[in-house]
Design a protein around this motif. Structure first.
Motif, PDB file in Angstrom:
ATOM      1  N   GLU A 276       0.813  -1.212   0.000  1.00  0.00           N
ATOM      2  CA  GLU A 276       0.000   0.000   0.000  1.00  0.00           C
ATOM      3  C   GLU A 276       0.849   1.266   0.000  1.00  0.00           C
ATOM      4  OE1 GLU A 276      -2.672  -0.562   3.279  1.00  0.00           O
ATOM      5  OE2 GLU A 276      -4.055  -1.707   2.050  1.00  0.00           O
ATOM      6  N   GLU A 856     -13.991   5.330 -12.380  1.00  0.00           N
ATOM      7  CA  GLU A 856     -12.765   6.029 -12.012  1.00  0.00           C
ATOM      8  C   GLU A 856     -12.749   7.396 -12.692  1.00  0.00           C
ATOM      9  OE1 GLU A 856      -7.879   5.500 -12.438  1.00  0.00           O
ATOM     10  OE2 GLU A 856      -9.220   3.806 -12.836  1.00  0.00           O
ATOM     11  N   LYS A 877     -17.939   0.448  -6.678  1.00  0.00           N
ATOM     12  CA  LYS A 877     -16.688   1.091  -6.282  1.00  0.00           C
ATOM     13  C   LYS A 877     -16.483   2.355  -7.097  1.00  0.00           C
ATOM     14  CE  LYS A 877     -11.706   0.095  -5.929  1.00  0.00           C
ATOM     15  NZ  LYS A 877     -10.677  -0.949  -6.136  1.00  0.00           N
ATOM     16  N   SER A 879     -13.750   5.751  -7.605  1.00  0.00           N
ATOM     17  CA  SER A 879     -12.450   6.347  -7.303  1.00  0.00           C
ATOM     18  C   SER A 879     -12.394   7.729  -7.941  1.00  0.00           C
ATOM     19  CB  SER A 879     -11.332   5.453  -7.845  1.00  0.00           C
ATOM     20  OG  SER A 879     -10.082   6.085  -7.755  1.00  0.00           O
ATOM     21  N   ARG A 881      -9.761  11.063  -8.260  1.00  0.00           N
ATOM     22  CA  ARG A 881      -8.367  11.446  -8.022  1.00  0.00           C
ATOM     23  C   ARG A 881      -8.069  12.808  -8.644  1.00  0.00           C
ATOM     24  NH1 ARG A 881      -3.385   8.393  -7.665  1.00  0.00           N
ATOM     25  NH2 ARG A 881      -4.521   6.487  -8.131  1.00  0.00           N
ATOM     26  N   GLU A 901     -17.542   1.134  -1.798  1.00  0.00           N
ATOM     27  CA  GLU A 901     -16.243   1.771  -1.555  1.00  0.00           C
ATOM     28  C   GLU A 901     -16.149   3.100  -2.301  1.00  0.00           C
ATOM     29  OE1 GLU A 901     -12.765  -0.792  -2.146  1.00  0.00           O
ATOM     30  OE2 GLU A 901     -14.127  -2.499  -2.295  1.00  0.00           O
ATOM     31  N   HIS A 903     -12.913   5.826  -2.925  1.00  0.00           N
ATOM     32  CA  HIS A 903     -11.496   6.101  -2.728  1.00  0.00           C
ATOM     33  C   HIS A 903     -11.205   7.504  -3.258  1.00  0.00           C
ATOM     34  CE1 HIS A 903     -10.348   1.889  -1.721  1.00  0.00           C
ATOM     35  NE2 HIS A 903     -11.455   1.645  -2.401  1.00  0.00           N
ATOM     36  N   ARG A 932     -12.028   5.816   1.878  1.00  0.00           N
ATOM     37  CA  ARG A 932     -10.600   5.942   2.167  1.00  0.00           C
ATOM     38  C   ARG A 932     -10.046   7.173   1.458  1.00  0.00           C
ATOM     39  NH1 ARG A 932      -7.411   0.512   1.966  1.00  0.00           N
ATOM     40  NH2 ARG A 932      -6.336   1.588   3.645  1.00  0.00           N
ATOM     41  N   TYR A 934      -6.491   9.315   0.453  1.00  0.00           N
ATOM     42  CA  TYR A 934      -5.050   9.200   0.221  1.00  0.00           C
ATOM     43  C   TYR A 934      -4.515  10.599  -0.040  1.00  0.00           C
ATOM     44  CZ  TYR A 934      -6.572   4.417  -0.943  1.00  0.00           C
ATOM     45  OH  TYR A 934      -7.145   3.182  -0.927  1.00  0.00           O
ATOM     46  N   ILE A 940      -1.755   6.496   3.352  1.00  0.00           N
ATOM     47  CA  ILE A 940      -3.182   6.238   3.471  1.00  0.00           C
ATOM     48  C   ILE A 940      -3.725   6.729   4.806  1.00  0.00           C
ATOM     49  CG2 ILE A 940      -4.911   4.418   3.501  1.00  0.00           C
ATOM     50  CD1 ILE A 940      -2.975   2.780   1.847  1.00  0.00           C
ATOM     51  N   SER A 942      -7.817   6.981   6.756  1.00  0.00           N
ATOM     52  CA  SER A 942      -9.155   6.422   6.576  1.00  0.00           C
ATOM     53  C   SER A 942     -10.183   7.257   7.301  1.00  0.00           C
ATOM     54  CB  SER A 942      -9.224   4.992   7.128  1.00  0.00           C
ATOM     55  OG  SER A 942      -8.505   4.111   6.321  1.00  0.00           O
TER      56      SER A 942
END
Length: 945
Positions: A276, A856, A877, A879, A881, A901, A903, A932, A934, A940, A942
């Protein structure tokens, strides 16, 4: 012995015949005296096959040796069911005879090939090559070998005829109809079955409660039980649950097995813990055990962690416990450790000061055992009425062990649902009890029931380390190179090999360990109990062996070697003339150099895997007579292939991934049998576009390789006609091409339109701002499943909307409009990634994307608002970024009921704060188990909801 060219026969003089006959009669008399008193079940066609082998050897057509090879292949699995140990050994010699015949033919082909290359081609040259001294000498040697083999066959026929009453025998009791139905790969594997019993479900919830209670001190949990009871399955089902993972900042799963030293165990833990992080510590390879323990301990000191030490085989020394105490500290952050083991008191040995919780995992009861079996055998919760009694008997032989229940359930799903067939299986199970290695009869029966080609595929796992998960694609290519895969009409060898793997998984002899997001198996392994059978049978048949540093020597006739950090001089004791497969995993520089200097000794080698070996070149002049079908130089330092690679005309797979090779020699175009050409490495960086593939330049003539199925990645160069030649590769299933210019688009589209079997297409422009012109592709390959495009599109090509099998789309730097995103909503994609692909300020998914599970969003730097309407009802899920202007979680996320999830990578603090307890958007995400965050350095943190 003389050679009769006219009739193609081997002639023996009367004097030689008389002498040979007397010798054989003496041998046969001795065999008769050694016969056991009991009879052995032997398929009646074994003797007939032996006789046929003799006939084709005596009248062997020198121009075509396939008849001999065909009969040899049929003899490799005599199909023994029971009998005395001595008699079984004799029948193992039948298999050995077939292999010796193959070796003999390979050596003859080598001599003929060498002679042909020196005499040229054509009819006259062909005659000269047959009459050349090398070939005549090979013929004479072969004649002697034929005589010797036929003598062995005569003795073997006598043995078998005296051991079996062939006149009035019936078919073997376990002879059943072998079928493979068309259903999709059954994902009710041990991983998904989890635990079915009431007690098991209660135990699972109890363990979860122990993980999540308010105690801040470190806790250790041990799950103990016998092999096959489902300890790993129970623990993994907990470890993989999104809610559980959300409780911890760091996760590590370490399969321990027979790890015998503190250094070995600490290295495995460190590798998992740092998965990770962007990279391992720079000096990881040179650390001693104390440094490894300190490094892991410092990293975990400020993180709530969950570490699983799975399948601990034996009690540990006090030294190992001391080092574990340093590496896995009690940091007061509710960290947890789970151990699964066959050792009953492993929990009491723990040195951590906090309480240890011990859970005994027991076999399933009769009711749950029947339920699990029926789900595998009938895809139902109960058996058909006529089979209930016999099904109950089969379940009783499994003793409540999930491993055995799913193995027998998978096996019986291939059988005809008729009482006599099933009763025959029960009878055979009872006869198979209490045999070799003291393993349950169910395991042996599961192996013996396999067809011969699947036995070979199953035994191949002996070459992989115990904790190793074999990649599906590599495994299939290896099976094909080994000749295990039989050609079937209307199917490629790869398609057939896929079916082999599905069958082994369906029978639960092989376990799928990882899946791609779109459903295909990614990697697989076998259970330890089956590994014991594989090791035993492989040794018995000289099939192959795994060599470690502790091994001093191996059997002289072993045909496949996998060397794991073996001693540097180990190969000097190996009979190179017998080796067909060589894996050199973790090889030293000295051992690799020693092997390369003696390549010419390995005449029969077919598979060579040098992945990760410390080499930077191959010999400039490869010797003649190499029959390699599989060559992997993956992750070596090699930067150039020798021109003599053109000699490898039998090569099917050439794996150059991760090497420094940028250009392939012209001789590549002569490898007419090549099916998989992998030659690329990735640039990886911290700045956009993060990573991209670096391809290789192909020589002229690449279009001649008509068997190619996978070609990645290649440079788009107009000068040598690569783009045009690609159109001849009509069997391609995967194509990756880089450095495309806008003007290359029409030519590439013309070539791709011929690739009707294409499943995956990756195309990248030469710069991030270069347009990618793919609009003229017509017709589009309708089997296409995966599409990766990097470069400006402005609008999506219309052919994309005709793809009914597409499951994954990744677009990078596309500069799409709102309309383009909206147009994609009808596509059946499971995964969608938009990476620098959209320049708008708002992004609204109004409807559609009914199958999408993974979304994503990456580096949409102008994006200020994002929302969901009725779209993506099945998303699991998400994500997001580096979208610096997106200050709040997307609207409508509260309506995504299946979302498990989220992220967030390097996102604005305003968004992160809004999700914390009491934040403005907390209510929108309260149903999502894992969120989560980052930071920009990829450390990481949480949010636990």
């Amino acid at each position: 012995m003389a050679r009769n060219h006219k009739e193609g026969m081997l002639l023996t003089s009367p004097k030689e015949k008389s002498r040979s006959k007397r010798k054989e009669e003496g041998t046969m008399s001795e065999m008769v005296r050694q016969l056991p008193q009991r009879r052995l079940e032997v398929p009646g066609d074994v003797i007939a096959l032996l006789a046929k082998e003799q006939e084709v050897l005596r009248r062997m057509p020198w121009g075509n040796m396939e008849p001999v090879r065909s009969v040899s292949a049929a003899l490799r699995d005599p199909g023994i069911t029971n009998g005395a140990a001595d008699a079984k050994k004799w029948l193992q010699q039948v298999t050995e005879i077939s292999r010796d015949v193959d070796d003999m033919l390979d050596r003859l082909e080598e001599a003929r090939s060498s002679s042909s290359s020196s005499h040229g081609s054509g009819r006259v040259y062909g005659l000269l090559s047959i009459l050349s001294p090398n070939v005549l000498l090979a013929h004479r040697r072969m004649a002697k070998q034929v005589k010797h083999i036929n003598s062995r066959i005569d003795a073997m026929k006598l043995r078998l005829s005296l051991l079996a009453n062939l006149d009035d025998r019936e078919s073997p009791a376990n002879s059943t109809r072998y079928r493979m139905d068309d259903r999709q790969l059954d994902r009710l594997s041990l991983e998904q079955v989890e635990v079915l019993g009431v007690d098991s479900r209660h135990r699972r919830e109890t363990i979860k409660g122990t993980l999540s209670d308010e105690t801040v001190a470190l806790k250790a949990i041990s799950v103990v039980g016998r092999a096959g009871v489902g300890k790993t399955t129970l623990v993994r089902s907990i470890f993989n649950e999104p809610l559980v993972r959300g409780w911890f900042r760091c996760h590590a799963w370490v399969t321990v097995g027979a790890a015998s030293s503190a250094a070995d165990l600490l290295k495995r833990i460190m590798l998992q813990v740092f998965l990770e992080r962007p990279e391992m510590p720079a000096n990881a390879d040179s650390m001693d055990v104390r440094q490894m323990a300190d490094t892991v301990g410092r990293y975990l000191m400020d993180k709530a962690y969950l570490v699983v030490l799975d399948d601990v085989w034996s009690s540990w020394s006090s030294e190992i416990w001391d080092y574990l105490g340093v590496a896995l500290p009690d940091n007061g952050l509710k960290s947890r450790i789970i151990l699964s083991s066959r050792v009953p008191d492993i929990g009491r040995q723990c040195r951590w000061p906090s309480a240890v919780h011990i859970f005994h995992h027991s076999p399933l009861g009769p009711q749950d055992s029947m339920l699990l079996f029926c789900r595998k055998a009938f895809l139902s919760d109960e058996a058909p009425s006529e089979l209930k009694v016999v099904a109950k008997e089969i379940v009783g032989e499994c003793h409540g062990l999930p491993l055995l229940l799913v193995a027998m359930g998978g096996l019986m799903s291939t059988k005809e649902q008729a009482v006599p067939t099933w009763q025959g299986v029960v009878d055979e199970l009872r006869r198979t009890k209490d045999i070799q290695l003291n393993l349950p009869g169910v395991l042996w029966f599961s192996y013996k029931d396999l067809p011969s080609h699947l036995k070979a595929c199953f035994l191949y796992f002996v070459l992989f380390p115990r904790t190793y998960c074999a990649k599906r694609t590599a495994l299939i290519r290896l099976w094909i190179a080994e000749g295990f895969v039989q050609k079937e009409a209307g199917k490629t060898l790869e398609d057939t090999a896929e079916e082999y793997l599905k069958e082994l998984i369906n029978r639960n002899l092989v376990q799928a360990t990882d899946y791609y997001d779109y459903g295909k198996v990614k990697s697989c392994s076998i259970h330890d109990m089956f590994r014991e059978i594989i090791i035993h049978k492989s040794g018995e048949e000289n099939f192959g062996t795994l060599v470690t540093r502790d091994d001093e020597r191996i059997g002289a006739n072993v045909r496949r070697l996998s060397m794991i950090n073996a001693k540097e001089d180990f190969l000097s004791d190996v009979r190179a003339s017998n080796a067909r497969t060589l894996f050199m995993l973790g090889a030293s520089s000295a051992s690799t150099s020693s092997f390369l200097s003696s390549i010419s000794d390995y005449k029969l080698l077919r598979v060579l895997d040098l992945e990760g070996a410390p080499i930077d070149r191959l010999p400039e002049e490869l010797p003649d007579g190499l029959y390699w079908r599989y060559l992997s130089l993956r992750n070596t330092r090699i930067s150039k292939l020798p021109k003599s690679v053109k000699k490898l005309t039998h090569l099917q797979t050439l794996d150059l991934k991760g090497t420094y090779i940028s250009k392939l020699p012209s001789g590549i175009s002569r490898l007419q049998n090549i099916r998989h050409l992998l030659a690329y490495r990735y640039y990886i960086g911290r700045h956009p576009p993060y990573y991209y593939a670096l391809g290789v330049t192909l020589p002229r003539g690449i279009g001649q390789l008509r068997e190619l199925q996978k070609l990645t990645y290649v440079e788009a160069t107009q000068e040598n006609g690569t783009l045009a030649e690609l159109g001849n590769l009509k069997q391609l299933k995967r194509l990756g091409i880089v450095n495309l210019r806008e003007s290359d688009g029409p030519r590439l589209c013309s070539s791709v339109s011929n690739m009707t079997e294409l499943l995956s297409l990756s195309a990248s422009s030469i710069t991030l701002d270069e347009p990618l012109d793919l609009h003229s592709l017509s017709p589009a390959p309708q089997k296409l499943e995966r599409l990766y495009l990097r470069g400006q599109l402005l609008k999506l090509p219309s052919w994309i909307f005709s793809l009914r099998n597409i499951v994954r789309i990744r677009l990078r730097r596309s500069k799409l409009s709102k309309d383009a995103v909206k147009e994609m909503q009808s596509l059946p994609v499971i995964e969608l990634a938009l990476i620098q692909a959209y320049d708008g300020k708002t992004l609204h998914f109004s409807e559609g994307f009914s199958r999408l599970q993974i979304l994503e969003i990456d580096h949409l730097t102008d994006l200020e608002h994002m929302s969901f309407g009725e779209a993506m009802p099945n998303i699991q899920k998400m994500s997001i970024r580096s979208c610096g202007m997106l200050n709040s979680i997307p609207d409508g996320v509260e309506g995504l009921k299946h979302l498990k999830e989220i992220h967030l990578f390097a996102m604005p603090e305003a968004m992160v704060s809004s999700l914390k307890e009491g934040g403005a958007d907390e209510h929108k995400v309260e149903h999502i188990p894992v969120i989560r965050v980052y930071n920009e350095h990829r450390d990481i943190s949480s949010i636990i909801l």
